[in-house]
Write a protein that holds these residues in place. Sequence first.
Motif, short mmCIF file in Angstrom:
data_model
loop_
_atom_site.label_atom_id
_atom_site.label_comp_id
_atom_site.label_asym_id
_atom_site.label_seq_id
_atom_site.Cartn_x
_atom_site.Cartn_y
_atom_site.Cartn_z
N GLN A 40 -7.27 6.94 -8.14
CA GLN A 40 -7.82 5.58 -8.02
C GLN A 40 -6.82 4.69 -7.42
O GLN A 40 -6.96 3.82 -6.41
N TYR A 41 -5.36 4.79 -7.56
CA TYR A 41 -4.41 4.23 -7.30
C TYR A 41 -4.23 4.55 -5.69
O TYR A 41 -4.05 3.65 -4.84
N HIS A 42 -4.28 5.71 -5.35
CA HIS A 42 -4.17 6.15 -4.01
C HIS A 42 -5.21 5.56 -3.11
O HIS A 42 -4.98 5.04 -2.08
N ARG A 43 -6.75 5.42 -3.58
CA ARG A 43 -7.58 4.95 -2.83
C ARG A 43 -7.44 3.27 -2.80
O ARG A 43 -7.65 2.82 -1.75
N ARG A 44 -7.17 2.67 -3.67
CA ARG A 44 -6.76 1.27 -3.88
C ARG A 44 -5.58 0.89 -2.85
O ARG A 44 -5.92 -0.03 -2.22
N THR A 45 -4.71 1.60 -2.79
CA THR A 45 -3.64 1.24 -2.04
C THR A 45 -4.00 1.47 -0.56
O THR A 45 -3.64 0.61 0.53
N ARG A 46 -4.60 2.47 -0.02
CA ARG A 46 -5.17 2.50 1.13
C ARG A 46 -5.90 1.50 1.62
O ARG A 46 -6.16 0.96 2.74
N ALA A 47 -6.80 0.92 0.51
CA ALA A 47 -7.79 -0.17 0.77
C ALA A 47 -6.82 -1.26 1.13
O ALA A 47 -7.09 -2.22 1.96
N LEU A 48 -5.75 -1.31 0.60
CA LEU A 48 -5.05 -2.55 0.48
C LEU A 48 -4.37 -2.88 2.03
O LEU A 48 -4.40 -3.74 2.76
N GLY A 49 -4.00 -1.49 2.57
CA GLY A 49 -3.57 -1.28 3.86
C GLY A 49 -4.46 -1.53 4.89
O GLY A 49 -4.32 -2.27 5.81
N ALA A 50 -5.89 -1.33 4.63
CA ALA A 50 -6.83 -1.32 5.60
C ALA A 50 -7.13 -2.97 5.73
O ALA A 50 -7.41 -3.61 6.65
N ALA A 51 -7.09 -3.61 4.14
CA ALA A 51 -7.56 -4.80 4.37
C ALA A 51 -6.30 -5.86 5.16
O ALA A 51 -6.77 -6.89 5.77
N LEU A 52 -5.15 -5.50 4.82
CA LEU A 52 -4.13 -6.20 5.59
C LEU A 52 -4.31 -6.16 7.05
O LEU A 52 -4.00 -7.04 7.98
N GLN A 53 -4.52 -4.92 7.62
CA GLN A 53 -4.62 -4.78 9.13
C GLN A 53 -5.93 -5.49 9.35
O GLN A 53 -5.93 -6.00 10.35
N ALA A 54 -6.96 -5.79 8.70
CA ALA A 54 -8.22 -6.34 9.02
C ALA A 54 -7.80 -7.69 9.23
O ALA A 54 -8.46 -8.64 9.95
N LEU A 55 -6.79 -8.17 8.41
CA LEU A 55 -6.40 -9.66 8.33
C LEU A 55 -5.50 -9.97 9.48
O LEU A 55 -5.26 -11.23 9.44
N GLY A 56 -5.15 -9.09 10.18
CA GLY A 56 -4.39 -9.36 11.62
C GLY A 56 -2.89 -8.81 11.33
O GLY A 56 -2.35 -9.36 12.19
N LEU A 57 -2.41 -8.28 10.23
CA LEU A 57 -1.06 -7.54 10.16
C LEU A 57 -0.61 -6.98 11.11
O LEU A 57 -1.21 -5.81 11.43
N ARG A 58 0.56 -7.33 11.89
CA ARG A 58 0.86 -6.37 13.08
C ARG A 58 2.17 -5.92 12.48
O ARG A 58 2.82 -6.33 11.58
N ARG A 59 2.49 -4.63 13.00
CA ARG A 59 3.84 -4.04 12.86
C ARG A 59 5.06 -4.77 12.61
O ARG A 59 5.22 -5.50 13.70
N GLY A 60 5.79 -4.60 11.74
CA GLY A 60 6.87 -5.37 11.41
C GLY A 60 6.78 -6.87 10.97
O GLY A 60 7.86 -7.26 10.66
N GLU A 61 5.68 -7.38 10.60
CA GLU A 61 5.63 -8.63 9.86
C GLU A 61 5.74 -8.40 8.56
O GLU A 61 5.45 -7.56 7.75
N ARG A 62 6.38 -9.75 8.11
CA ARG A 62 6.60 -9.25 6.65
C ARG A 62 5.63 -10.07 5.70
O ARG A 62 4.87 -11.08 6.20
N VAL A 63 5.23 -9.50 4.57
CA VAL A 63 4.36 -9.65 3.56
C VAL A 63 5.15 -9.98 2.25
O VAL A 63 5.77 -8.95 1.61
N ALA A 64 5.00 -10.93 1.68
CA ALA A 64 5.84 -11.26 0.51
C ALA A 64 4.97 -11.17 -0.75
O ALA A 64 3.79 -11.10 -0.66
#
Length: 209
Positions: A40-64
């Motif tokens: 479950q953790y693996h799937r949720r973590t991948r979903a978080l990464g997908a959500a951040l990319q969908a929100l426009g996160l670009r490589r090297g930007e900081r997420v606090a």
Amino acid sequence: MMDVPLSLNHLLDRAGTIFGGNSIVSRLPDKSLRRHSYAQYHRRTRALGAALQALGLRRGERVATLCWNHHAHLEAYFGIPAAGGVMHTLNLRLAPDEIGWIAADAEDRFLIVDDILMPLYRQFARLHEFDKVIVFPFSGAAVPDEFLDYESQLAEADADGFCYAPMPRPIRRPCATPAAPPAVPRGSSIRTARPCCTRWSGAWATSGA
């Protein structure tokens, strides 16, 4: 030398595919326990990464992150780098003005925050404006409409379609002119190292592998 980049992606996938039945246990504010399997953790973590990319996160930007130690913070530890971002943990024990100054100096773009820490966030919100504030409902209460709900973002994200951000790879190039070893008198006990035939050039290439 290693032929693969130093990243957390291999650890994340290994946890989900080999140790999927193992448990992650978090204590909630009401002292109850919540359990997640590594799968479950693996799937949720991948979903978080997908959500951040969908929100426009670009490589090297900081997420606090402004969170206590729980399963969602663990997901952020792996999901943010997997999406190409840089995780910046804010120290919730500092004074609000200090936290705000640190977030502004780091140019943090997004913030993931526990709902029980929202009073602390509001004390320094004037010092730095985040593009997106994602609230994790740690207490179980509904997230205000002005913020993004962490669980809703994960539910809407496509974990199966998530692709890891490309990692930089060092380029290996041969030395232009290998240095000759110094002359050593016959019978001497001094040992010399052989000259290298390759060196890391210091340049970096980006690969999607």
